[in-house]
Write a protein that holds these residues in place. Structure first.
Motif, PDB file in Angstrom:
ATOM      1  N   MET A   1       0.862  -1.131   0.096  1.00 29.08           N
ATOM      2  CA  MET A   1      -0.087   0.133   0.042  1.00 29.08           C
ATOM      3  C   MET A   1       0.875   1.241   0.013  1.00 29.08           C
ATOM      4  SD  MET A   1      -2.874   1.182   2.658  1.00 29.08           S
ATOM      5  CE  MET A   1      -3.694   2.829   2.601  1.00 29.08           C
ATOM      6  N   ARG A   2       0.414   2.246  -0.692  1.00 28.45           N
ATOM      7  CA  ARG A   2       0.981   3.650  -0.814  1.00 28.45           C
ATOM      8  C   ARG A   2       0.138   4.624  -0.204  1.00 28.45           C
ATOM      9  NH1 ARG A   2       3.985   3.397  -6.998  1.00 28.45           N
ATOM     10  NH2 ARG A   2       5.482   1.556  -6.365  1.00 28.45           N
ATOM     11  N   VAL A   3       0.788   5.506   0.479  1.00 21.85           N
ATOM     12  CA  VAL A   3      -0.003   6.659   1.201  1.00 21.85           C
ATOM     13  C   VAL A   3       0.703   7.721   0.925  1.00 21.85           C
ATOM     14  CG1 VAL A   3      -0.925   7.454   3.440  1.00 21.85           C
ATOM     15  CG2 VAL A   3      -0.823   5.164   2.858  1.00 21.85           C
ATOM     16  N   LEU A   4       0.044   8.728   0.544  1.00 20.71           N
ATOM     17  CA  LEU A   4       0.960  10.190   0.653  1.00 20.71           C
ATOM     18  C   LEU A   4       0.134  11.168   1.468  1.00 20.71           C
ATOM     19  CD1 LEU A   4       2.242  12.460  -1.119  1.00 20.71           C
ATOM     20  CD2 LEU A   4       0.072  13.185  -2.114  1.00 20.71           C
ATOM     21  N   LEU A   5       1.204  11.661   2.282  1.00 26.49           N
ATOM     22  CA  LEU A   5       0.683  12.590   3.388  1.00 26.49           C
ATOM     23  C   LEU A   5       1.191  13.944   3.021  1.00 26.49           C
ATOM     24  CD1 LEU A   5       1.932  10.458   6.578  1.00 26.49           C
ATOM     25  CD2 LEU A   5      -0.273  10.634   5.375  1.00 26.49           C
ATOM     26  N   ALA A   6       0.193  15.012   3.229  1.00 31.05           N
ATOM     27  CA  ALA A   6       0.753  16.265   2.634  1.00 31.05           C
ATOM     28  C   ALA A   6       0.432  17.331   3.882  1.00 31.05           C
ATOM     29  CB  ALA A   6      -0.144  16.553   1.513  1.00 31.05           C
ATOM     30  N   ASN A   7       1.068  18.307   3.996  1.00 33.09           N
ATOM     31  CA  ASN A   7       0.752  19.515   4.894  1.00 33.09           C
ATOM     32  C   ASN A   7       1.677  20.859   4.485  1.00 33.09           C
ATOM     33  OD1 ASN A   7      -0.035  21.209   6.907  1.00 33.09           O
ATOM     34  ND2 ASN A   7       0.233  19.730   8.616  1.00 33.09           N
ATOM     35  N   TYR A   8       1.018  21.790   4.552  1.00 30.76           N
ATOM     36  CA  TYR A   8       2.031  23.109   4.323  1.00 30.76           C
ATOM     37  C   TYR A   8       1.660  23.724   5.821  1.00 30.76           C
ATOM     38  CZ  TYR A   8       4.248  27.069   2.632  1.00 30.76           C
ATOM     39  OH  TYR A   8       5.055  28.342   2.446  1.00 30.76           O
ATOM     40  N   ASP A   9       2.834  23.684   6.660  1.00 29.48           N
ATOM     41  CA  ASP A   9       2.468  24.117   7.875  1.00 29.48           C
ATOM     42  C   ASP A   9       3.890  24.597   8.702  1.00 29.48           C
ATOM     43  OD1 ASP A   9       1.292  25.248  10.208  1.00 29.48           O
ATOM     44  OD2 ASP A   9      -0.046  23.534  10.439  1.00 29.48           O
ATOM     45  N   SER A  10       3.865  24.885   9.716  1.00 27.30           N
ATOM     46  CA  SER A  10       5.196  24.963  10.586  1.00 27.30           C
ATOM     47  C   SER A  10       5.551  23.599  11.114  1.00 27.30           C
ATOM     48  CB  SER A  10       5.012  26.061  11.508  1.00 27.30           C
ATOM     49  OG  SER A  10       4.092  25.616  12.499  1.00 27.30           O
ATOM     50  N   ARG A  11       6.677  23.637  12.042  1.00 30.50           N
ATOM     51  CA  ARG A  11       6.998  22.223  12.604  1.00 30.50           C
ATOM     52  C   ARG A  11       6.007  21.603  13.177  1.00 30.50           C
ATOM     53  NH1 ARG A  11      11.987  20.209  14.241  1.00 30.50           N
ATOM     54  NH2 ARG A  11      11.689  18.028  14.958  1.00 30.50           N
ATOM     55  N   GLY A  12       5.019  22.269  14.043  1.00 34.02           N
ATOM     56  CA  GLY A  12       3.920  21.689  14.516  1.00 34.02           C
ATOM     57  C   GLY A  12       2.877  20.732  13.781  1.00 34.02           C
ATOM     58  N   GLY A  13       2.993  21.207  12.343  1.00 39.59           N
ATOM     59  CA  GLY A  13       2.245  20.496  11.543  1.00 39.59           C
ATOM     60  C   GLY A  13       2.944  19.428  10.736  1.00 39.59           C
ATOM     61  N   VAL A  14       4.346  19.302  10.668  1.00 41.16           N
ATOM     62  CA  VAL A  14       5.082  18.421  10.219  1.00 41.16           C
ATOM     63  C   VAL A  14       5.181  17.378  11.189  1.00 41.16           C
ATOM     64  CG1 VAL A  14       7.030  17.871   9.087  1.00 41.16           C
ATOM     65  CG2 VAL A  14       5.808  20.052   8.530  1.00 41.16           C
ATOM     66  N   GLU A  15       5.526  17.393  12.316  1.00 43.08           N
ATOM     67  CA  GLU A  15       5.805  16.580  13.197  1.00 43.08           C
ATOM     68  C   GLU A  15       5.042  15.229  13.437  1.00 43.08           C
ATOM     69  OE1 GLU A  15       8.692  14.554  15.729  1.00 43.08           O
ATOM     70  OE2 GLU A  15       8.807  16.709  14.569  1.00 43.08           O
ATOM     71  N   PRO A  16       3.467  15.499  13.379  1.00 45.17           N
ATOM     72  CA  PRO A  16       2.606  14.413  13.409  1.00 45.17           C
ATOM     73  C   PRO A  16       2.822  13.413  12.154  1.00 45.17           C
ATOM     74  CG  PRO A  16       1.441  16.405  14.034  1.00 45.17           C
ATOM     75  CD  PRO A  16       2.972  16.776  13.377  1.00 45.17           C
ATOM     76  N   LEU A  17       3.129  14.177  11.008  1.00 44.38           N
ATOM     77  CA  LEU A  17       3.272  13.363   9.754  1.00 44.38           C
ATOM     78  C   LEU A  17       4.554  12.422   9.919  1.00 44.38           C
ATOM     79  CD1 LEU A  17       2.663  15.847   6.814  1.00 44.38           C
ATOM     80  CD2 LEU A  17       1.155  14.593   8.239  1.00 44.38           C
ATOM     81  N   VAL A  18       5.443  12.813  10.839  1.00 43.26           N
ATOM     82  CA  VAL A  18       6.519  11.953  10.991  1.00 43.26           C
ATOM     83  C   VAL A  18       6.028  10.833  11.753  1.00 43.26           C
ATOM     84  CG1 VAL A  18       8.881  11.816  12.281  1.00 43.26           C
ATOM     85  CG2 VAL A  18       8.210  13.839  10.957  1.00 43.26           C
ATOM     86  N   GLY A  19       5.205  10.973  12.909  1.00 39.64           N
ATOM     87  CA  GLY A  19       4.690   9.985  13.717  1.00 39.64           C
ATOM     88  C   GLY A  19       3.948   8.951  13.032  1.00 39.64           C
ATOM     89  N   LEU A  20       3.011   9.328  12.098  1.00 37.26           N
ATOM     90  CA  LEU A  20       1.906   8.567  11.309  1.00 37.26           C
ATOM     91  C   LEU A  20       2.967   7.835  10.132  1.00 37.26           C
ATOM     92  CD1 LEU A  20      -0.628   7.688  10.624  1.00 37.26           C
ATOM     93  CD2 LEU A  20      -1.131   9.564   9.159  1.00 37.26           C
ATOM     94  N   SER A  21       4.048   8.422   9.494  1.00 36.73           N
ATOM     95  CA  SER A  21       4.748   7.819   8.477  1.00 36.73           C
ATOM     96  C   SER A  21       5.657   6.479   9.419  1.00 36.73           C
ATOM     97  CB  SER A  21       5.834   8.794   7.956  1.00 36.73           C
ATOM     98  OG  SER A  21       5.507   9.802   7.129  1.00 36.73           O
ATOM     99  N   VAL A  22       6.085   6.806  10.366  1.00 40.19           N
ATOM    100  CA  VAL A  22       6.790   5.544  11.241  1.00 40.19           C
ATOM    101  C   VAL A  22       5.833   4.500  11.331  1.00 40.19           C
ATOM    102  CG1 VAL A  22       7.922   5.023  13.361  1.00 40.19           C
ATOM    103  CG2 VAL A  22       8.479   7.072  12.435  1.00 40.19           C
ATOM    104  N   ARG A  23       4.734   4.742  11.735  1.00 43.53           N
ATOM    105  CA  ARG A  23       3.756   3.780  11.970  1.00 43.53           C
ATOM    106  C   ARG A  23       3.381   2.946  10.701  1.00 43.53           C
ATOM    107  NH1 ARG A  23       5.807   2.984  16.801  1.00 43.53           N
ATOM    108  NH2 ARG A  23       5.004   4.058  18.286  1.00 43.53           N
ATOM    109  N   LEU A  24       3.140   3.865   9.607  1.00 41.62           N
ATOM    110  CA  LEU A  24       2.747   3.270   8.508  1.00 41.62           C
ATOM    111  C   LEU A  24       3.876   2.231   7.802  1.00 41.62           C
ATOM    112  CD1 LEU A  24       0.873   6.164   6.724  1.00 41.62           C
ATOM    113  CD2 LEU A  24      -0.305   3.973   7.045  1.00 41.62           C
ATOM    114  N   ARG A  25       4.841   2.861   8.025  1.00 42.79           N
ATOM    115  CA  ARG A  25       6.225   1.939   7.444  1.00 42.79           C
ATOM    116  C   ARG A  25       6.309   0.823   8.431  1.00 42.79           C
ATOM    117  NH1 ARG A  25      10.320   4.264   4.994  1.00 42.79           N
ATOM    118  NH2 ARG A  25      11.770   3.444   6.224  1.00 42.79           N
TER     119      ARG A  25
END
Length: 445
Positions: A1-25
């Motif tokens: 499965m392939r997932v695209l996560l997207a956000n245009y925001d400051s660090r507080g909006g990017v860090e959750p994508l890091v967390g979700l990316s880790v769990r998806l991988r």
């Protein structure tokens, strides 16, 4: 499965994508992240093995500009983000689902890509107050202050829908026409969908799901859908999957996943560790990605207030560029650092009240003084005070006296005890839940 996560925001909006990316991988998914091309974001994503697909201009330069952007420039900046359609579409090729968070025009770009490619789309929010509900008012949009003579939240959400259309409707629909897509009548609801996700902890940021007083599990879709009270139709309109809501009917089929956070295993810098080991727990002061005005005055007020309580100080440089004021050895200035580890070693955290910092401090059990600057920050300041885990500072400009008074409460033993108690209630597996839900829902398509 392939997932695209997207956000245009400051660090507080990017860090959750890091967390979700880790769990998806960990679950075997391939992950791509579209985010601003700031160097610190690229480094953070690279640290967990996820490449950054540049999305728009670096956000730090925009947020720290000497001349702040005006409301009149909002449509122009929205057009710049929508112009990233080709970049997002290329990154989305072969993906099974697109997940957008953050600013409405950036998410609108992702939604257009999903519509064009026929790929499922999910919108997620990192704070409940940005999602329509009769239980809270909307946040004001740029140049669109909320009417002071209106107190009914449903009417205020009507106003918010009109404001979103006024600000973004023309530019979004012009762009959609350029890529062969039909126009949308309500850009806010189009981007949010009928079933947005809420990536916050239900203790810190509860979603009030039912106007009839019934309770629902924080991990299940709220009863905002077709029949929240057991009747044939919702008083706010049908809001199930694929239904069309009118702007006069706030209320969504919200899925609260929990916070997208994973333990940060990075070691603290040697100098910071030595400073922490050299004495009693210090007080941390940092405003993250907020370029707070009068930063030297804020740093001075903070240091004076903390010293008045006999505590040492850690100043986080951040985008406010906080710095040393003198050569005394009771103050340490730090740049990038692991907040998960650091906040467990401080006596209190003084910060701006962003969703990410507030959640991390709550999870760490650190008492807080929140000095909100805008957006969702007053809400999180209020939640910290309501939970008894800290203080909501009145106003965005702290003085030595105001911070000293706030720290008197934050540093009290009963506040520390309550902060430790609430820390044990926070559920840190929201990213796991979100990742599993994505795979279960979209992995077999």
């Amino acid at each position: 499965m392939r997932v695209l996560l997207a956000n245009y925001d400051s660090r507080g909006g990017v860090e959750p994508l890091v967390g979700l990316s880790v769990r998806l991988r960990e679950l075997g998914a391939e992950v791509r992240v579209c985010a601003p091309p700031d160097e610190e974001f690229a480094r953070r994503l690279a640290s967990v093995g996820v490449p950054l697909v540049p999305f728009g201009r670096p956000v730090r330069a925009l947020m720290t500009a000497a001349v702040p952007p005006t409301a009149g420039g909002v449509p122009r900046r929205a057009a710049e983000l929508l112009a990233e359609f080709g970049t997002v579409a290329e990154a989305a090729e072969g993906c099974d689902v697109l997940v957008a968070t953050g600013l409405l025009p950036a998410a609108a770009c992702v939604r257009s890509v999903a519509d064009k490619l026929g790929v499922p789309y999910v919108y997620a929010s990192f704070q409940s107050v940005s999602l329509p509900s009769p239980h809270h008012p909307p946040m004001a949009r740029p140049g669109r202050p909320l009417p002071t003579d209106t107190t009914d939240n449903r009417a205020l959400w009507d106003f918010d829908a009109r404001s979103a259309n006024d600000l973004f409707g023309e530019v979004i629909n012009t762009h959609r026409a350029s890529v062969g897509l039909p126009p949308v009548a309500d850009v806010r609801d189009h981007v949010f969908t009928d079933r947005p996700w809420l990536a916050t902890d239900p203790v810190l940021d509860p979603w009030r799901s039912s106007p009839c007083g019934s309770e629902s599990s924080p991990w299940e879709p709220s009863p905002w859908e077709s029949s929240p009270c057991g009747s044939e139709s919702s008083p706010w309109g049908t809001t199930g999957e694929g239904a069309r809501r009118g702007p006069s009917s706030p209320g969504l089929g919200v899925v609260q996943t929990g916070t997208w956070i994973v333990p940060d295993e990075r070691p603290l810098p040697d100098g910071l560790t030595a400073f922490l080991d050299a004495g009693a727990p210090p007080v941390y002061v940092g405003f993250g990605s907020i370029a707070i005005g009068g930063s030297e005055d804020v740093a001075r007020a903070s240091v004076e207030a903390i010293r008045a309580h006999g505590r040492r100080v850690i100043l986080s440089r951040g985008w406010a560029e906080l710095a040393h004021l003198d050569d005394r050895d009771d103050c340490f200035v730090v740049g990038e650092a692991n907040h998960h580890a650091l906040f467990r070693r401080v006596a209190a955290v003084v910060h701006h009240g962003g969703a990410g910092t507030t959640t991390t401090a709550t999870w760490a059990g650190a008492p807080q003084v929140v000095v909100p600057q805008g957006a969702d920050q007053p809400y999180f300041a209020g939640r910290v005070a309501e939970l008894g885990i800290g203080v909501a500072h009145e106003g965005p400009t702290p003085t030595s006296e105001s911070l000293s008074a706030a720290l008197k409460v934050a540093l009290a033993p009963e506040t520390a005890a309550r902060a430790a108690e609430v820390a044990g209630m926070v559920l840190p597996d929201g990213a796991v839940r979100a990742a599993r839900r994505l795979l279960d829902t979209y992995g077999g398509q």
